[in-house]
Write a protein that holds these residues in place. Sequence first.
Motif, PDB file in Angstrom:
ATOM      1  N   LEU A 111       0.821  -1.079   0.076  1.00  0.00           N
ATOM      2  CA  LEU A 111       0.145   0.017  -0.061  1.00  0.00           C
ATOM      3  C   LEU A 111       0.898   1.236  -0.133  1.00  0.00           C
ATOM      4  O   LEU A 111       0.687   2.257  -0.543  1.00  0.00           O
ATOM      5  N   LEU A 112       1.921   1.002   0.540  1.00  0.00           N
ATOM      6  CA  LEU A 112       3.162   2.310   0.580  1.00  0.00           C
ATOM      7  C   LEU A 112       3.301   2.570  -0.882  1.00  0.00           C
ATOM      8  O   LEU A 112       3.534   3.651  -1.226  1.00  0.00           O
ATOM      9  N   THR A 115       0.730   4.332  -2.902  1.00  0.00           N
ATOM     10  CA  THR A 115       0.514   5.851  -2.510  1.00  0.00           C
ATOM     11  C   THR A 115       1.636   6.493  -3.190  1.00  0.00           C
ATOM     12  O   THR A 115       1.770   7.463  -3.611  1.00  0.00           O
ATOM     13  N   LEU A 118       0.849   6.693  -6.962  1.00  0.00           N
ATOM     14  CA  LEU A 118      -0.141   7.800  -6.865  1.00  0.00           C
ATOM     15  C   LEU A 118       0.261   9.240  -6.792  1.00  0.00           C
ATOM     16  O   LEU A 118      -0.016  10.221  -7.377  1.00  0.00           O
ATOM     17  N   ASN A 119       1.203   9.352  -5.775  1.00  0.00           N
ATOM     18  CA  ASN A 119       1.710  10.871  -5.346  1.00  0.00           C
ATOM     19  C   ASN A 119       2.534  11.079  -6.428  1.00  0.00           C
ATOM     20  O   ASN A 119       2.627  12.247  -6.785  1.00  0.00           O
ATOM     21  N   MET A 130       0.209  14.881  -2.360  1.00  0.00           N
ATOM     22  CA  MET A 130      -0.763  14.348  -1.316  1.00  0.00           C
ATOM     23  C   MET A 130      -0.326  14.943   0.173  1.00  0.00           C
ATOM     24  O   MET A 130       0.750  15.037   0.375  1.00  0.00           O
ATOM     25  N   PHE A 132      -0.249  14.331   4.013  1.00  0.00           N
ATOM     26  CA  PHE A 132      -0.230  13.085   4.590  1.00  0.00           C
ATOM     27  C   PHE A 132      -0.685  13.569   6.254  1.00  0.00           C
ATOM     28  O   PHE A 132      -0.393  12.628   7.140  1.00  0.00           O
ATOM     29  N   ASP A 136       2.660  12.505   9.139  1.00  0.00           N
ATOM     30  CA  ASP A 136       2.297  11.766   8.484  1.00  0.00           C
ATOM     31  C   ASP A 136       1.317  10.583   9.023  1.00  0.00           C
ATOM     32  O   ASP A 136       1.105   9.434   8.491  1.00  0.00           O
ATOM     33  N   LEU A 139      -1.049   8.940   6.192  1.00  0.00           N
ATOM     34  CA  LEU A 139      -0.311   8.067   5.616  1.00  0.00           C
ATOM     35  C   LEU A 139      -0.342   6.587   6.441  1.00  0.00           C
ATOM     36  O   LEU A 139      -0.541   5.680   5.863  1.00  0.00           O
ATOM     37  N   GLY A 142      -3.607   5.060   7.003  1.00  0.00           N
ATOM     38  CA  GLY A 142      -4.172   4.754   5.754  1.00  0.00           C
ATOM     39  C   GLY A 142      -3.848   3.504   5.303  1.00  0.00           C
ATOM     40  O   GLY A 142      -4.220   2.447   4.778  1.00  0.00           O
ATOM     41  N   VAL A 143      -2.205   3.092   5.540  1.00  0.00           N
ATOM     42  CA  VAL A 143      -1.638   2.020   5.200  1.00  0.00           C
ATOM     43  C   VAL A 143      -1.572   0.729   6.329  1.00  0.00           C
ATOM     44  O   VAL A 143      -1.148  -0.068   5.938  1.00  0.00           O
TER      45      VAL A 143
END
Length: 321
Positions: A111-112, A115, A118-119, A130, A132, A136, A139, A142-143
Amino acid sequence: MSTSMYNTTLLGWEDGTFYPLHIIAIVCILCSLIASVVVIITSFKTHKKRFFSWSLSDRFVVYLAVCEMGFNFVHMFDHVTMVITTDHVRPLELCQFYAFLMVVLVFTKNLLLVTIALNAFLLMCFRHQMEFGSRDWRLIAGVLVLPLANGILALSSEQLGPAGAFCLIKPGLSVFIGATIVTSLILFVNTTLYLLTWFHIRRETRRIRSVIGTQAQSRSAHVEAAKTMTLFITIFTVQWWAVVVYGIWQILTNDVPPVVFILVVIFTNIGGCLNLIVFLSILKKQRGTLALRSNLTTPSADYRAGALSKKNESNTGQTSI
């Protein structure tokens, strides 16, 4: 339940690949573990500021190294136990504990990487990074939430346990969904974002060159940041391609050659080494940037000599007056 969970065949025992399989895994894990420790220690030694004031790429390197180090540490016990006992990890609760931790850590790392991909895409295409949150927290939350929920669900539905060569997801439909489909999906998303990002990087680079010339020593900051982040996407592809190939092969023939599984063992266990390569690349770029700035801000020898000469002439003139 405990007996039925151990119906899985001990992988490699019948064809003589049991010891080579586990020894290769242990060597790769040791290398990855050492590389992760080197990345974390060197990162903190080369930064004088507080951790959350580092660049996003530098923090991502540390996050990935921590995930990889945790995975390597747990997985090492897994393989060493099986080599010593020439059996599955027992008792079942210990095997499930190993499996739970590895599922959470692998899922978190993946997932990191999504991310990061995507970033990089948002940064390159929309010049938007993004957010965070403080330290963070968005982040990290989320992960971690989804992997933890996934691990708890797998554990409660008795899908974690002996997998033949280690403790993870039981062979069968769960492996197909949890490994092949999920890994293939993440690989597809990362590859798509990677290609889109590189398309925009090339276009932006050409635009910059047309404006400031091909001999320019600097480029837009967002271009360089996006290029750095695409390195993380590359390491995911290198680390997990063998899992996808193994899963597809198993669906098609159900008779996968041992060498393919050995490739899975090698590539999935060298994540720390791949992360070290990215770290060294970032470090090299940062030092190159610092050297460039130093050259641009430091006066040349001729300029300093001319300035000194003028200063001496000025002082001589003042004295004569």
